[in-house]
Scaffold this active site. Sequence first.
Site, PDB file in Angstrom:
ATOM      1  N   ASP A 102      -6.481-116.185 -47.150  1.00  0.00           N
ATOM      2  CA  ASP A 102      -5.951-117.520 -47.421  1.00  0.00           C
ATOM      3  C   ASP A 102      -4.947-117.493 -48.571  1.00  0.00           C
ATOM      4  O   ASP A 102      -4.976-116.597 -49.416  1.00  0.00           O
ATOM      5  CB  ASP A 102      -7.075-118.474 -47.868  1.00  0.00           C
ATOM      6  CG  ASP A 102      -8.151-118.622 -46.825  1.00  0.00           C
ATOM      7  OD1 ASP A 102      -7.858-118.422 -45.640  1.00  0.00           O
ATOM      8  OD2 ASP A 102      -9.284-118.953 -47.220  1.00  0.00           O
TER       9      ASP A 102
HETATM   10  N1  URA Z   1     -12.858-115.972 -45.929  1.00  0.00           N
HETATM   11  C1  URA Z   1     -12.227-117.013 -46.471  1.00  0.00           C
HETATM   12  O1  URA Z   1     -12.774-118.096 -46.565  1.00  0.00           O
HETATM   13  N2  URA Z   1     -10.966-116.836 -46.916  1.00  0.00           N
HETATM   14  C2  URA Z   1     -10.339-115.665 -46.848  1.00  0.00           C
HETATM   15  O2  URA Z   1      -9.187-115.571 -47.271  1.00  0.00           O
HETATM   16  C3  URA Z   1     -11.006-114.589 -46.277  1.00  0.00           C
HETATM   17  C4  URA Z   1     -12.271-114.766 -45.819  1.00  0.00           C
END
Ligand code: URA
Length: 234
Positions: A102
């Site tokens: 993310d």
């Molecule tokens: N899980 C999440 O919530 N975000 C990420 O970036 C990777 C795994």
Amino acid sequence: MRLNKYIAQAGIASRRKADELIINGNVKINGLPVKELGTDVKEGDVVEVNGRRIEAEGKKVYIALNKPLGYVTTSSDDKDRATVLDLVADIPERIFPVGRLDYNTSGLLILTNDGDFAYRLTHPKHHVYKTYRAVVQGQLSNERIARLRKGVDIGGFVTSPAIVNVIKQQERKALVEILIYEGKNRQVRKMFNAVGNKVLELERIAIGDVRLGRMMEGHYRKLTREEIEYLKNV
Ligand code: URA
């Protein structure tokens, strides 16, 4: 790359046979016949042998990037935000990220131009565990940890068993290590939400046994031969 080498790497013929094909006028670059043996093939050139397009096996590259917060894991962003590809812009091959982190997640992201390798690492059937360090709000009770370990419903999807270890519990937050092998959108955040703990910070520190280590944020390194072999067989 020399044209005869390009033809050989595409698995059409040996270099010597490729030379014959060239001399005999069986080879075209960008629609034009080429009979010069020393001709080079440039990036973006379309090569045809006997009217059929061919492609040489390009060099495979495998990069481990420490993704900082504030970068998107796509090649282009409709909001014009910086992308992880901006951080590896000096790599000439057309690499792409393996899976996603993310915008607000930092840590280990592998980039490659090897599609089979990427598929293997991301498909849950291969059970490649990704290790995350999360700072979560509040207390993480034993009951909540047990639920995370067993699998939780994150909205129409029940997660597979996770490995969960609390590293440090403070009064208002906890530092937790969680290992999962699935990669649903925002999965770790949703898993903690499902048990009532909001994720405040999230970092991926390992993919299988390949660790982020001490690399600085925004920096990258090439995976070692051993790491590549390991990930291809994990
Ligand atoms: N899980 C999440 O919530 N975000 C990420 O970036 C990777 C795994």
